[in-house]
Each structure stands twice: as structure tokens, then as C-alpha cells.
Design an enzyme around this catalytic site. Structure first.
Site, PDB file in Angstrom:
ATOM      1  CG  ASP A  22       2.096  28.122  -1.325  1.00 29.09           C
ATOM      2  OD1 ASP A  22       1.594  27.042  -0.975  1.00 29.09           O
ATOM      3  OD2 ASP A  22       3.282  28.243  -1.681  1.00 29.09           O
ATOM      4  CG  ASP A  24       5.987  24.259   2.259  1.00 31.88           C
ATOM      5  OD1 ASP A  24       6.748  24.429   3.223  1.00 31.88           O
ATOM      6  OD2 ASP A  24       5.033  23.456   2.286  1.00 31.88           O
TER       7      ASP A  24
END
Length: 228
Positions: A22, A24
Site C-alpha cells: 500500500d 498512503d
């Protein structure tokens, strides 16, 4: 006398064949921008900003809007999401790497890994650049999926593009939605940062300074070491 059961492998290290990352909250700390943009959106729509921020992380914007305004037409959510993405892409103030991310990404340069993010390609490129992180060659962004996390589609696409079975992948995630997506994809999940701790990842680390990765032998296995 019943033989003792074999001891479980130490959580200090985990083997995998690929890493799905991922962005953020996992590689890039963009919380300041996210909070600014979503607080403004929530106020415009008569929603408590603090309540909105409880569900924004990990999801595509339209999916967050659908949770917060369940009776609103999806076409309006999609239009607002496009505006939100443009607003976030124009605001890089306070975007920095998560602790340890530069060294971690440098160590992965020649190893199988992919970015799997709810951001679109422009936002992902802008935030990775602002944080001084190299963009992985393999990436799954918002344009590449039909469903937002917690749906597992993005992680499954990342594994398929790398040619690795989902069970041989490790997901790195910070949010409830992302951790749920990784689990739904049949993958083990490394939780990064304070948001992840509450959602029972397989391993939790405060940031990426505690993670080292090595290529373990000629068969392509990666070994992830988690320092205490």
C-alpha cells in the site's frame, strides 16, 4: 506420552515470494493532506469531520462517500471523487516518507514487489515523488480495479502481474480496509503504523525502520526480518 507439538515459527521473520505494498500510511505519510481535504469535504456536506476521518483511510474516495452519504447517487460520489483526487494531487504540503521507507524501497529494487494503492496514477506518482521514493515497475492504481479496498481485487491483480500465488505474497498495509483486503486475498499482512495495530495483522511494526528484507537462496524466496 504424547510428543510435544512443534513450536510455531518465530514472528521475527517471515518468508515470501513477493511483497504487495500500500502507499498512503505505509510508504508515504500523507495524513496532513488527507485530513485537510476530507475535513473540507465533510463540512461542505454537513458531516462531522472527525467521524469522516474514521473511514477515509485505505478506500477510494467514492467508496468513503458512499459510506458517509448512503442515499446519494453513485454518479455524484464518482464526480466528487474526481474533484477530490485533483485537489489532493495539487497539495503535497507535508507529504513525507514513512520512517524507514527510503531504505526499505531501495532494498526491494531488484526483488518482486508491487504498489497496490487506492490512489489514481497521477496522485500515486505525485506522492511517491514528493516523498523521494522510487515508483515500483508493477503497480495497481485506482484505474486498474473495479472495486475499492476492502475488496481484494487490487492485491489479487498485483500478485497475478508478478506471477506469484497469493498465498506466497506479503501485504504491507496501514488501514482497516487494506488489512481486510489483504486477508480476503488469502495473503498474510504486515501492519504498519498506529492505525494497523487495532486490526490484528500477522505482524505489526510502528514503521519500516524495523523491517529488513533479504533474498534467501537461489529459489527466489524473500525473508522478511522484523527487529524488536
Amino acid at each position: 506420552m504424547t510428543p510435544a507439538a512443534p513450536s510455531s515459527p518465530s514472528p521475527a521473520s517471515i518468508a515470501a515470494r513477493a511483497l504487495l505494498l500500500d502507499m498512503d500510511g505505509t510508504l508515504v505519510n500523507s495524513d496532513a493532506v488527507v485530513e485537510r481535504c476530507w475535513r473540507r469535504w465533510a463540512v461542505r456536506h454537513g458531516i462531522d469531520p472527525d467521524e469522516a476521518l474514521k473511514v477515509v483511510h485505505g478506500r477510494q474516495g467514492y467508496a468513503t462517500m458512499a459510506l458517509l452519504l448512503p442515499d446519494r447517487p453513485m454518479e455524484q460520489n464518482l464526480a466528487d471523487n474526481r474533484a477530490m483526487l485533483a485537489e489532493e494531487t495539487a497539495d503535497m504540503d507535508g507529504v513525507v516518507p514513512v520512517g524507514g521507507a527510503p531504505a526499505f524501497m531501495a532494498a526491494l529494487a531488484a526483488l518482486p514487489h508491487a504498489l497496490v494503492t487506492s490512489a489514481d496514477a497521477r496522485l500515486a506518482g505525485a506522492r511517491m515523488a514528493a516523498a523521494g521514493l522510487a515508483m515500483p515497475d508493477v503497480r495497481v492504481t485506482a484505474e486498474n480495479v473495479g472495486a475499492s479496498k476492502p475488496d481484494p481485487e487490487g492485491f489479487l491483480k498485483g500478485a497475478a502481474e508478478l506471477g506469484v500465488d497469493p498465498s506466497d505474497c506479503l501485504v504491507f498495509e496501514d488501514s482497516e480496509a487494506g488489512i481486510a483486503a489483504g486477508r480476503a486475498a488469502g495473503m498474510r499482512v504486515i501492519g504498519v503504523g498506529p492505525r494497523a495495530a487495532a486490526h490484528a495483522p500477522d505482524v505489526h511494526v510502528p514503521d519500516l525502520t524495523r523491517v529488513r528484507v533479504t533474498a534467501d537462496g537461489p529459489d527466489g524466496t524473500l525473508l522478511l526480518h522484523f527487529d524488536a
